[in-house]
Design a protein around this motif. Structure first.
Motif, PDB file in Angstrom:
ATOM      1  N   ILE A  13       0.854  -1.187   0.000  1.00  0.00           N
ATOM      2  CA  ILE A  13       0.000   0.000   0.000  1.00  0.00           C
ATOM      3  C   ILE A  13       0.886   1.231   0.000  1.00  0.00           C
ATOM      4  N   ASN A  14       0.358   2.283  -0.591  1.00  0.00           N
ATOM      5  CA  ASN A  14       1.059   3.560  -0.634  1.00  0.00           C
ATOM      6  C   ASN A  14       0.040   4.642  -0.326  1.00  0.00           C
ATOM      7  N   GLN A  15       0.243   5.343   0.789  1.00  0.00           N
ATOM      8  CA  GLN A  15      -0.694   6.377   1.192  1.00  0.00           C
ATOM      9  C   GLN A  15       0.015   7.726   1.266  1.00  0.00           C
ATOM     10  N   HIS A  16      -0.648   8.760   0.748  1.00  0.00           N
ATOM     11  CA  HIS A  16      -0.175  10.137   0.855  1.00  0.00           C
ATOM     12  C   HIS A  16      -1.320  10.972   1.426  1.00  0.00           C
ATOM     13  N   TYR A  17      -1.022  11.682   2.492  1.00  0.00           N
ATOM     14  CA  TYR A  17      -2.055  12.525   3.097  1.00  0.00           C
ATOM     15  C   TYR A  17      -1.513  13.944   3.241  1.00  0.00           C
ATOM     16  N   TYR A  18      -2.296  14.918   2.769  1.00  0.00           N
ATOM     17  CA  TYR A  18      -1.934  16.326   2.871  1.00  0.00           C
ATOM     18  C   TYR A  18      -3.115  17.086   3.471  1.00  0.00           C
ATOM     19  N   GLU A  19      -2.830  18.011   4.369  1.00  0.00           N
ATOM     20  CA  GLU A  19      -3.897  18.830   4.943  1.00  0.00           C
ATOM     21  C   GLU A  19      -3.349  20.200   5.302  1.00  0.00           C
ATOM     22  N   THR A  20      -4.173  21.217   5.085  1.00  0.00           N
ATOM     23  CA  THR A  20      -3.825  22.575   5.469  1.00  0.00           C
ATOM     24  C   THR A  20      -5.035  23.218   6.130  1.00  0.00           C
ATOM     25  N   ASN A  21      -4.765  24.035   7.111  1.00  0.00           N
ATOM     26  CA  ASN A  21      -5.834  24.713   7.840  1.00  0.00           C
ATOM     27  C   ASN A  21      -5.380  26.132   8.132  1.00  0.00           C
ATOM     28  N   THR A  22      -6.077  27.112   7.577  1.00  0.00           N
ATOM     29  CA  THR A  22      -5.736  28.520   7.761  1.00  0.00           C
ATOM     30  C   THR A  22      -6.957  29.258   8.269  1.00  0.00           C
ATOM     31  N   ASP A  23      -6.788  30.046   9.315  1.00  0.00           N
ATOM     32  CA  ASP A  23      -7.928  30.765   9.870  1.00  0.00           C
ATOM     33  C   ASP A  23      -7.508  32.134  10.367  1.00  0.00           C
ATOM     34  N   VAL A  24      -8.490  33.015  10.427  1.00  0.00           N
ATOM     35  CA  VAL A  24      -8.338  34.350  11.003  1.00  0.00           C
ATOM     36  C   VAL A  24      -9.350  34.470  12.126  1.00  0.00           C
ATOM     37  N   SER A  25      -8.907  34.940  13.278  1.00  0.00           N
ATOM     38  CA  SER A  25      -9.807  35.057  14.417  1.00  0.00           C
ATOM     39  C   SER A  25      -9.597  36.395  15.096  1.00  0.00           C
ATOM     40  N   GLY A  26     -10.593  36.778  15.867  1.00  0.00           N
ATOM     41  CA  GLY A  26     -10.526  38.045  16.589  1.00  0.00           C
ATOM     42  C   GLY A  26     -11.293  37.961  17.884  1.00  0.00           C
ATOM     43  N   SER A  27     -10.885  38.792  18.841  1.00  0.00           N
ATOM     44  CA  SER A  27     -11.556  38.851  20.138  1.00  0.00           C
ATOM     45  C   SER A  27     -11.734  40.301  20.540  1.00  0.00           C
ATOM     46  N   LEU A  28     -12.835  40.552  21.247  1.00  0.00           N
ATOM     47  CA  LEU A  28     -13.157  41.900  21.707  1.00  0.00           C
ATOM     48  C   LEU A  28     -13.683  41.814  23.120  1.00  0.00           C
ATOM     49  N   ARG A  29     -13.077  42.572  24.019  1.00  0.00           N
ATOM     50  CA  ARG A  29     -13.538  42.603  25.407  1.00  0.00           C
ATOM     51  C   ARG A  29     -14.470  43.795  25.601  1.00  0.00           C
ATOM     52  N   ILE A  30     -15.694  43.516  26.101  1.00  0.00           N
ATOM     53  CA  ILE A  30     -16.679  44.543  26.418  1.00  0.00           C
ATOM     54  C   ILE A  30     -17.132  44.312  27.852  1.00  0.00           C
ATOM     55  N   GLY A  31     -16.540  45.019  28.780  1.00  0.00           N
ATOM     56  CA  GLY A  31     -16.875  44.820  30.178  1.00  0.00           C
ATOM     57  C   GLY A  31     -16.506  43.416  30.617  1.00  0.00           C
ATOM     58  N   ARG A  32     -17.517  42.681  31.103  1.00  0.00           N
ATOM     59  CA  ARG A  32     -17.294  41.305  31.547  1.00  0.00           C
ATOM     60  C   ARG A  32     -17.414  40.295  30.414  1.00  0.00           C
ATOM     61  N   PHE A  33     -17.748  40.760  29.220  1.00  0.00           N
ATOM     62  CA  PHE A  33     -17.938  39.869  28.079  1.00  0.00           C
ATOM     63  C   PHE A  33     -16.683  39.860  27.212  1.00  0.00           C
ATOM     64  N   ILE A  34     -16.382  38.680  26.686  1.00  0.00           N
ATOM     65  CA  ILE A  34     -15.352  38.542  25.660  1.00  0.00           C
ATOM     66  C   ILE A  34     -16.001  37.872  24.457  1.00  0.00           C
ATOM     67  N   LEU A  35     -16.072  38.603  23.353  1.00  0.00           N
ATOM     68  CA  LEU A  35     -16.650  38.078  22.124  1.00  0.00           C
ATOM     69  C   LEU A  35     -15.516  37.639  21.207  1.00  0.00           C
ATOM     70  N   SER A  36     -15.609  36.401  20.746  1.00  0.00           N
ATOM     71  CA  SER A  36     -14.555  35.866  19.889  1.00  0.00           C
ATOM     72  C   SER A  36     -15.169  35.219  18.662  1.00  0.00           C
ATOM     73  N   GLY A  37     -14.421  35.214  17.600  1.00  0.00           N
ATOM     74  CA  GLY A  37     -14.877  34.578  16.372  1.00  0.00           C
ATOM     75  C   GLY A  37     -13.702  34.105  15.548  1.00  0.00           C
ATOM     76  N   GLU A  38     -13.936  33.048  14.783  1.00  0.00           N
ATOM     77  CA  GLU A  38     -12.879  32.464  13.963  1.00  0.00           C
ATOM     78  C   GLU A  38     -13.475  32.087  12.617  1.00  0.00           C
ATOM     79  N   ILE A  39     -12.789  32.440  11.555  1.00  0.00           N
ATOM     80  CA  ILE A  39     -13.201  32.084  10.199  1.00  0.00           C
ATOM     81  C   ILE A  39     -12.005  31.456   9.510  1.00  0.00           C
ATOM     82  N   GLY A  40     -12.235  30.309   8.873  1.00  0.00           N
ATOM     83  CA  GLY A  40     -11.100  29.656   8.244  1.00  0.00           C
ATOM     84  C   GLY A  40     -11.494  28.682   7.163  1.00  0.00           C
ATOM     85  N   VAL A  41     -10.468  28.134   6.539  1.00  0.00           N
ATOM     86  CA  VAL A  41     -10.652  27.120   5.509  1.00  0.00           C
ATOM     87  C   VAL A  41      -9.728  25.951   5.820  1.00  0.00           C
ATOM     88  N   ASN A  42     -10.282  24.757   5.676  1.00  0.00           N
ATOM     89  CA  ASN A  42      -9.539  23.530   5.938  1.00  0.00           C
ATOM     90  C   ASN A  42      -9.683  22.637   4.712  1.00  0.00           C
TER      91      ASN A  42
END
Length: 850
Positions: A460-489
Motif C-alpha cells: 500500500i502507498n498512502q499520501h495525506y496532505y492537509e492545510t488549515n488557515t484561519d483568522v480570528s478576533g476577540s473583543l472585550r466589552i466589560g465582563r464579556f469577551i466576544l470571539s470569532g474564527e473564520i477559516g478554511v480547511n
C-alpha cells in the motif's frame, strides 16, 4: 556675623556635595548570570552606620549615592558578602558573587517546603528527596499532587497533564520533555513551580480563560555556572549472553542560551525509547492515517522491563537561543535505533454465530526501527503581539518479523516506514481591547509500506496532505469577551493497494483512489465572567465538500454547539459543568476501494460513506486543591450517547476475518468516570495517591450478517503509598486492580477478567555508605473464566554511596521465572497469553556526577 555663618555653611555644603558621587554597576554570579534583589549599601567607614541602600534589578544593575572613603557592601542570599572602598574616580563596577555553601545549607533546612504566590505554587525539591533519587522524575513522583509516568516522563498535576514544561522560564524541550524529566539530576534542581491557569501566549492573558497547569524548573545557582554532566552505566550477565547500560547527560544554562545533550543505550529492558514520546501536541494537525499493516505482536511493554528484550540507542540534542526579552529560537534533534524481541503463546477464542473458533499459536516477534525527529522553532512572545513558526519532521523506518507456529503457522515480514512533515505558523496582534489572529497549520504524511505473509504480498502507498488557515478576533466589552474564527480547511488522501496471492472471490485486491475535502468554517463564542463564575458558549459551524474519486461526492453543513460553566467557589474548590452536541467530521482514511491484508488473519475493507456520526455528551467535575496541606482531588463523570450511521462488521471468510463498516444506524451510550486523589503525609515524608477510571458502554456489531449486541465495562484502580518509616528506611507500596467485563447476549455468554498487582519496594541502610533495596511483585491474573494464575518476582540491589558516585549490584528475578500469563477481552473475542520474560540477571552499575 550672620553673613559669615551662612557663608561657612554654604562652603561646607558645597564640599559635601562635591565629595558625593553616583556609583553604578552590575552584580552577577560566577557563571555570569545577573543576581537580582541583591542588597547594596554604603556604610560610613568610621561609625559603621548605613548611609544609603538599594537593590539590584532583574538584570543585576544598581545605582547608589556614596562618598569617597565609604564602604560599598554587597550581599545576597546564598552568596558570600563583598565590600569595596569608594574612591573618587570609581568607574562602573562589575561585581561577581561567589556561592556560600554554608548559607545554602542553612536556608535549605529553614525554608518552607511549599510557597504560594498568586497562581504559582513553589515546591522546594530537597524536602521530598530520599536516598537513591537521581533524577527529577524520582523526586517529583513523591511530591503531593504530582503523578509521573516512570516510562516516558509525562507529568500530571492534580490528575491533569501539564500544558508546558519550562526550565528557568524557557521552553527548551517542547513536547518531548520526558528526556529532561528522566535525566535532570535532582540535586541541581532548587524548586519546581506549578503555574495554575497558565496561558503561554502573553497576548491572550486578557482574552482567554485557561484551566491548564504548567511547571517551571528552577535550578540551583551552581547548576547555572558551568556544564552539568552525569554518567551512569553498567555491565552484567544473563542466562544467554551479557548485559550493558550506559547513559550520559550534559546541560548548559545561560541567561540567553540553554542546551541539553543526551546519549543512552542499553539491553537490560529499560525503555529509553519512550522518553522521546511527544507529550505535548496541542493545537497541531494530526494525521488520520492508522496502522493498516500491523503484525499481531506480543506486547513488549506488558511488564515494562521484565518483558522487554531490547537493544536500544538514543541520541538527543535540544538547544534554545534567546534573541531578546521576547523572542527565541529552538532546535531539537532526536535519533532512536531500537531492536526488540518477544515470544509468547496465545490462545484466542472468537465467538461466532456458528460456534467458537479457536486459534492457538506460538509467536516469535522481532522489530528493528530507526526514528529521526527534527524541529526548528522561532517564537516572539510579547505583551501586545505573538509570532511563531515551527517546522518539524518525523521519519520512521520500521521493519517487523513474525513467525507463528500452531493452528495456523505463518512467516510474516513488514516494511512499514512513515514520513511526516509539519509546519505551524501563528501571528497575533493586540489593539487595545481587540485581538486579531492568523494561523496556518500544515501536515504531510507519506506511508509506502509492504507486508509479506508466506507467499502473499500486500503493498500500500498512502499520501495525506492537509492545510488549515484561519483568522480570528476577540473583543472585550466589560465582563464579556466576544470571539470569532473564520477559516478554511482542505486536504487530500491518495491511496494505492495491491494484494497478490489471495483469491479474487474474497473481494477487490488491487486499486487506487483519492479523497479530497474542503471546509469553510466559523467558530463564534461568547465568554462571560461575573464574580467567581465563568460561562462560555460556542458553536462550530462549517460548510464541507467531499469528493471521492470513485463517485460524485457530497456537500454537508455541520453545527456543533458547546456550553461550559466554571465556578470557583473558594480558593480550594472549583466546580465545572459542560454539555455539547458534536457532529463528527468524515474520516478521510476510511475511503478506499480494496481489501487490505493487515496480517495473516485480519483484512480491512474501506467504505465510501458520507453520513455523519452525531454524539451528545454532558459532564460535571469538581477539583479540590490545598497545596499547603498537600491535598488534591479531581473528579469527573460524563455520559455520552450517540447515533452512528454505520455499524462495525466482522465477517469470517475462509481463514480470514474481514473487518469493515456497513450502512445502518448504531445507537450507543457510555458512562465515563475519573477520580484522582493525592494526600501528602508530612511526618512520614511521603504521600498517598489513588486513581480510578471507569467506563461502561453499550453497542453492537454485525457478524456474518447477524446483529450482535455487546456490553463492556472497564474499571482500573491504582493506589500508591510512599513513606519514610524511620530515618533512612523508605517504603513504597503500589496496588493495581483491573476489571473487564464483556456481555454477549446473542451467545448467552459473559466474559469477566480480573487482575491484581501488588508491588512493594523497601530501602534499608546497612551502614553509613551501604544500603539494601528490595523489590517484590505479586500478580494474580484471571486468564479465563474463574481460572487464575499467580506469579511472584523478587529483586535485590546492594548500593554503595560516596560523595560523587554510586555503585550498585543488582540481582533481578531471583526465582528465575521465565513466563507471565494474562487474559484479554476484545470485541466478541477473548484470549489468553503466556509471554516469555527476562530470567535471572546480575548487574553491576555505577552513577557518577562530577
Amino acid at each position: 556675623m550672620k553673613k559669615y555663618i551662612i557663608l561657612c555653611l554654604l562652603i561646607l555644603l558645597v564640599q559635601s556635595i562635591s565629595a558625593q558621587r553616583i556609583v553604578e554597576g552590575v552584580v552577577t554570579d560566577v557563571g555570569g548570570h545577573p543576581v537580582s534583589a541583591a542588597i547594596i549599601k554604603t556604610v560610613d567607614a568610621t561609625t559603621k552606620k548605613t548611609l544609603h541602600f538599594c537593590q539590584t534589578d532583574a538584570k543585576g544593575k544598581f545605582t547608589i549615592t556614596a562618598q569617597e572613603g565609604n564602604i560599598l557592601s554587597i550581599s545576597a542570599i546564598s552568596y558570600k558578602k563583598q565590600e569595596l572602598k569608594v574612591t573618587m574616580d570609581m568607574p562602573a563596577q562589575h561585581i561577581t558573587l561567589e556561592e556560600d555553601t554554608k548559607t545554602l545549607s542553612e536556608i535549605t533546612v529553614k525554608a518552607k517546603p511549599i510557597k504560594i504566590k498568586g497562581d504559582t505554587i513553589q515546591y522546594l525539591l530537597t524536602t521530598y528527596k530520599k536516598e537513591g533519587d537521581r533524577t527529577l522524575a524520582d523526586v517529583l513522583a513523591r511530591v503531593p499532587g504530582f503523578d509521573v509516568n516512570k516510562e516516558n516522563g509525562e507529568i500530571q498535576y492534580e490528575g491533569k497533564s501539564i500544558s508546558n514544561f519550562y526550565i528557568e522560564g524557557m521552553n527548551l524541550m517542547g513536547g518531548k520533555y520526558g528526556l529532561a524529566t528522566k535525566s535532570l539530576p535532582q540535586e541541581d534542581v532548587a524548586t519546581v513551580e506549578v503555574m495554575k491557569h497558565h496561558q503561554p501566549i502573553r497576548v491572550l492573558d486578557d482574552f482567554t480563560y485557561s484551566d491548564d497547569n504548567a511547571i517551571n524548573i528552577r535550578m540551583k545557582q551552581g547548576a547555572k555556572a558551568h556544564w552539568v554532566t552525569t554518567y551512569s552505566g553498567g555491565i552484567g550477565l544473563k542466562s544467554h549472553g551479557g548485559l550493558w547500560n550506559f547513559e550520559t547527560f550534559a546541560m548548559r544554562l545561560k541567561p540567553s542560551f540553554q542546551t541539553i545533550l543526551t546519549y543512552k543505550t542499553n539491553n537490560i529492558g529499560k525503555n529509553i525509547r519512550r522518553e522521546t514520546d511527544n507529550l505535548l501536541s496541542f493545537n497541531e494537525l494530526q494525521s488520520p492515517l492508522s496502522a493498516m499493516l500491523s503484525l499481531p505482536s506480543p506486547s513488549p511493554l506488558l511488564l515494562k522491563g521484565r518483558s522487554l528484550f531490547n537493544r536500544t540507542h538514543v541520541v538527543s540534542l535540544n538547544a534554545l537561543q534567546r534573541i531578546d526579552e521576547n523572542s527565541q529560537v529552538n532546535v531539537q534533534i532526536t535519533f532512536v535505533n531500537d531492536r526488540n524481541e518477544a515470544t509468547s503463546l496465545r490462545h484466542s477464542d472468537f465467538y461466532t454465530n456458528s460456534g467458537i473458533r479457536t486459534i492457538e499459536n506460538r509467536k516469535q516477534y522481532l522489530e528493528k526501527s530507526n526514528d529521526l525527529f527534527a524541529k526548528i522553532k522561532y517564537e516572539n512572545n510579547a505583551k501586545n503581539h505573538y509570532l511563531k513558526n515551527e517546522l518539524s519532521g518525523d521519519f520512521s523506518w520500521n521493519k517487523q518479523w513474525l513467525n507463528e507456529q500452531g493452528t495456523h503457522p505463518h512467516k510474516m515480514m513488514g516494511n512499514l516506514p512513515i514520513y511526516t512533515l509539519k509546519d505551524n505558523f501563528s501571528i497575533m496582534k493586540k489593539y487595545g481591547k481587540r485581538l486579531i489572529t492568523l494561523q496556518s497549520k500544515n501536515i504531510m504524511d507519506v506511508r509506502p509500506q509492504q507486508l509479506y505473509v508466506d507467499s502473499l504480498v500486500q503493498s500500500i502507498n498512502q499520501h495525506y496532505y492537509e492545510t488549515n488557515t484561519d483568522v480570528s478576533g476577540s473583543l472585550r466589552i466589560g465582563r464579556f469577551i466576544l470571539s470569532g474564527e473564520i477559516g478554511v480547511n482542505a486536504g487530500e488522501h491518495r491511496f494505492t493497494s495491491d494484494l497478490v496471492g489471495v483469491p479474487d472471490s474474497i473481494g477487490l485486491l488491487m486499486g487506487k483512489s483519492s479523497f479530497t475535502f474542503a471546509s469553510f468554517y466559523t467558530n463564534p463564542s461568547i465568554e462571560y465572567t461575573v464574580k467567581d463564575f465563568n460561562f462560555t458558549l460556542s458553536g462550530d459551524m462549517s460548510y464541507n465538500h467531499y469528493k471521492y474519486s470513485l463517485d460524485n461526492g457530497q456537500s454537508k453543513f455541520l453545527f456543533s454547539p458547546n456550553l461550559r460553566i466554571r465556578w470557583k467557589a473558594t480558593a480550594s474548590w472549583t466546580f465545572s459543568a459542560d454539555a455539547s452536541i458534536n457532529t463528527m467530521q468524515i474520516n478521510a482514511a476510511q475511503f478506499y476501494p480494496t481489501l487490505v491484508l493487515q496480517d495473516y488473519q485480519y483484512m480491512n475493507k474501506g467504505l465510501a460513506g458520507y453520513n455523519l456520526n452525531k454524539e451528545k455528551s454532558v459532564g460535571v467535575g469538581v477539583v479540590y486543591s490545598d497545596a499547603l496541606k498537600g491535598t488534591s482531588i479531581r473528579f469527573r463523570i460524563s455520559k455520552s450517547f450517540g447515533d452512528s450511521p454505520y455499524t462495525s462488521t466482522q465477517d469470517f471468510v475462509g481463514n480470514y476475518i474481514v473487518e469493515s463498516l456497513t450502512q445502518g444506524d448504531t445507537k450507543y451510550n457510555s458512562w465515563n468516570m475519573f477520580l484522582m486523589a493525592s494526600q501528602g503525609i508530612g511526618f512520614l515524608k511521603g504521600k498517598l495517591n489513588v486513581k480510578a477510571l471507569y467506563n461502561a458502554m453499550n453497542s453492537y456489531m454485525v457478524q456474518n450478517n447477524q446483529r450482535m449486541p455487546y456490553d463492556t465495562k472497564n474499571l482500573n484502580i491504582t493506589s500508591n503509598l510512599d513513606i519514610g518509616l524511620i530515618k533512612g528506611v523508605d517504603l513504597t507500596y503500589k496496588l493495581t486492580y483491573g476489571f473487564h467485563q464483556m456481555k454477549m447476549p446473542a451467545f448467552g455468554k459473559t466474559s469477566n477478567l480480573n487482575s491484581w498487582k501488588h508491588e512493594g519496594r523497601l530501602r534499608v541502610p546497612l551502614c553509613k555508605v551501604l544500603s539494601l533495596e528490595t523489590l517484590t511483585e505479586y500478580y494474580h491474573n484471571e486468564i479465563a473464566q474463574k481460572e487464575f494464575k499467580d506469579m511472584f518476582f523478587q529483586d535485590f540491589t546492594l548500593i554503595f554511596k560516596a560523595k560523587h558516585f554510586d555503585l550498585s549490584l543488582a540481582w533481578n528475578n531471583v526465582f528465575n521465572n521465565k513466563s507471565y500469563s494474562y487474559g484479554l477481552n476484545n470485541t466478541l473475542s477473548s484470549s489468553f497469553s503466556n509471554q516469555d520474560i527476562r530470567g535471572r540477571e546480575l548487574m553491576l552499575s555505577f552513577y557518577y556526577k562530577p
